[in-house]
Write an enzyme that holds these catalytic residues in place. Structure first.
Site, PDB file in Angstrom:
ATOM      1  N   CYS A   1      13.212  12.352   6.195  1.00  0.00           N
ATOM      2  CA  CYS A   1      13.306  12.136   7.641  1.00  0.00           C
ATOM      3  C   CYS A   1      14.732  12.362   8.118  1.00  0.00           C
ATOM      4  O   CYS A   1      14.973  12.620   9.301  1.00  0.00           O
ATOM      5  CB  CYS A   1      12.820  10.735   8.012  1.00  0.00           C
ATOM      6  SG  CYS A   1      13.545   9.437   7.009  1.00  0.00           S
TER       7      CYS A   1
ATOM      8  N   GLU B   1      10.078   2.851  10.342  1.00  0.00           N
ATOM      9  CA  GLU B   1      10.997   3.979  10.203  1.00  0.00           C
ATOM     10  C   GLU B   1      10.131   5.222  10.191  1.00  0.00           C
ATOM     11  O   GLU B   1       9.322   5.408   9.284  1.00  0.00           O
ATOM     12  CB  GLU B   1      11.826   3.845   8.920  1.00  0.00           C
ATOM     13  CG  GLU B   1      13.110   4.658   8.939  1.00  0.00           C
ATOM     14  CD  GLU B   1      12.898   6.123   8.638  1.00  0.00           C
ATOM     15  OE1 GLU B   1      12.958   6.939   9.592  1.00  0.00           O
ATOM     16  OE2 GLU B   1      12.656   6.447   7.486  1.00  0.00           O
TER      17      GLU B   1
ATOM     18  N   LYS C   1       0.860  -1.185   0.000  1.00  0.00           N
ATOM     19  CA  LYS C   1       0.000   0.000   0.000  1.00  0.00           C
ATOM     20  C   LYS C   1       0.896   1.234   0.000  1.00  0.00           C
ATOM     21  O   LYS C   1       1.403   1.648   1.034  1.00  0.00           O
ATOM     22  CB  LYS C   1      -0.923   0.018   1.226  1.00  0.00           C
ATOM     23  CG  LYS C   1      -2.099   0.991   1.048  1.00  0.00           C
ATOM     24  CD  LYS C   1      -2.793   1.336   2.349  1.00  0.00           C
ATOM     25  CE  LYS C   1      -2.184   2.553   2.992  1.00  0.00           C
ATOM     26  NZ  LYS C   1      -2.271   3.794   2.163  1.00  0.00           N
TER      27      LYS C   1
END
Length: 513
Positions: free
Chosen positions: A319, A285, A204
């Protein structure tokens, strides 16, 4: 010696490379407007409810349409994955690895094409998109090689008259939930890590970059992956994401995204549902609030480059982005002045035209980032940027806010945009105090010529990926395994020697001879 694709990234100062990339963009544009199906057990299913993919640099430009899976289709995909797992888990590991090597070869041949899709669908600048594709190739090749190393397990000690074995076996069906910011590399890496270890998956992807994922599903089919191993179920996180995380037959969830969603998945996955006979494994993560620390005797120009390019690569939507600069008070003013000057040289515009910095991903991100800039103006001093324009695309000027308190919101909360917070430190101890004062612990950079301070930072700077005298982004597969501490996730170290083991379980057998 193994050569990684990151070492072979395209040099766009060479005219023939520029021409080839422009041709790839033109080809991708010629493919706009197509419909992409849900894929379950190899069957292509087109639904009425669709994701409309648009170019974040040009809101009027429709990239294509992706069919959305509902709960019924999600359940169908789960059943297909469960069925194919029974045969896939018996495949020889080297045969599974060979499919990854084949996929890597195809991706190398179509590198510019996949990068061009990212320029258009994710708003990635040329160099960032090129590096993303290179990293995807690296993941395919690295995880294929790692599986070959793990296939025989670990040698055990045998006593007389005894034969002991320690082997790894697959887990089962995994749910892969991938992000928009590395829409090929992370999506592909998390998917094939699960597949090469003998699991079957439901993928997904982020809705904003679902076409890139659809193209990768096509590529894996071309590489010879049997039907039903990789099931493609784009759709609503609230509808099918929760359903699949909760599903009693889900064996593991591999997630990359925000702290908020990651914590929610971790909590939901912990609950044991009727019919469930295992504890689900979660590989997560999540976010980061990463710091570039500049010590008193650092190389000033190196520090400035590290700060600016850590902060504003892909509009800060990483990130790993260095969204905080913590600078020793003796050189603070000089570093700040030079960082502002360098930031003002960065071009912002349509990445298809070669701008250094493109748009942020969507309207929601644009509004969130602009609201944080307003907070920053109250907490500190706006030095450059601070302006946004969403009339055509979601463009925000690279922004520096200076003279912030170490506990200011701009210093603590992940913004995920082109906003850099500057903070002054008294000495080395204070630098480390600030560097470690967030809930996160993903990446960090330490700039210094002081060997004692470098070695202390190596120990005291509490992040999963620490970079010394360089920027804090750009981890290379097999060189700098990537993953963070604290609220940055489960420190799963993608692209590292322990990563594949997370997708398997160990079985010990002992035979009396």
């Amino acid at each position: 010696m193994i050569t990684y694709s990151h070492e072979l990234e395209t040099d766009f100062t060479i005219e023939k490379n520029k021409l080839a990339f422009r041709e790839a963009i033109a080809y991708v544009e010629s493919q706009f407007g197509k419909d992409y199906p849900v894929v379950i057990g190899g069957e292509k299913i087109f639904t009425e409810d669709k994701i409309v993919s648009k170019n974040p640099a040009n809101k009027e430009e429709v990239i294509g349409h992706v069919s959305k899976a509902n709960k019924e289709l999600a359940e169908q995909a789960m059943q297909a994955a469960l069925e194919t797992f029974e045969t896939w888990k018996k495949w020889k590991p080297e045969h599974r690895a060979n499919i990854l090597f084949k996929a890597a070869a195809i991706l190398k041949r179509r590198k510019h094409e996949f990068s061009a899709w990212m320029v258009k669908e994710a708003g990635k600048p040329w160099a960032e998109a090129d590096a993303d594709t290179a990293e995807a190739i690296d993941f395919l090749e690295y995880y294929g090689r790692q599986m070959l190393r793990l296939q025989d397990g670990v040698p055990m000690v045998n006593r007389e008259g005894e034969f002991n074995q320690y082997n790894y076996i697959p887990l089962g069906v995994g749910i892969i939930i991938s992000p928009f910011n590395f829409p090929l590399a992370i999506m592909a890496g998390t998917t094939v890590a699960a597949i090469v270890t003998g699991n079957t998956v439901l993928l997904k992807p982020a809705n904003t970059t679902a076409i890139i994922a659809a193209k990768f599903v096509e590529l894996m089919d071309e590489a010879g992956l049997p039907k039903g191993i990789l099931n493609f179920v784009p759709g609503s996180g609230a509808e099918i994401g929760d359903y699949l995380v909760d599903h009693p037959k889900t064996r593991f969830v591999s997630f990359t995204g925000s702290r908020e969603v990651g914590c929610r998945i971790y909590e939901r996955a912990a609950k044991v549902h009727p019919g469930q006979k295992w504890l689900k494994r979660v590989i997560a993560e999540m976010g980061g609030k990463d710091t570039v620390v500049v010590d008193k005797d650092a190389d000033i120009d190196l520090a400035v480059n590290s700060i600016v390019y850590s902060a504003f690569g892909f509009a800060g939507q990483k990130c790993s982005a260095g969204s905080r600069a913590v600078v020793h008070q003796d050189i603070y003013d000089e570093v700040l002045e030079k960082a502002v000057a360098l930031t003002k040289t960065l071009t912002v515009g349509n990445p298809a035209d070669g701008a250094y910095m493109g748009p942020v991903i969507d309207d929601k991100s644009f509004k969130k980032i602009m609201s944080y800039i307003e907070i920053g103006k109250q907490e500190g001093k706006l030095m450059t940027g601070g302006e946004g324009n969403d009339s055509n695309g979601y463009f925000i000027q690279p922004t520096i806010i200076a003279d912030l308190d170490q506990d200011a919101r701009l210093m603590q909360e992940e913004i995920f945009g082109p906003v850099l917070a500057f903070c002054k430190a008294r000495d080395f101890d204070h630098e480390m105090e600030i560097a470690n004062n967030t809930d996160y612990g993903l990446t960090g950079a330490f700039l210094s010529k002081n060997r004692e301070h470098i070695e202390r930072a190596r120990d005291e700077f509490h992040v999963g990926n620490l970079y010394i005298n360089t920027k804090c982004t750009g981890a290379v597969v097999g060189h700098q395994p990537f993953g963070g501490f604290n609220m940055s996730g489960t420190d799963s170290k993608a692209g590292g020697p322990d990563y594949l083991v997370l997708h398997m379980q160990a079985k010990s057998t002992s035979e009396k001879l």
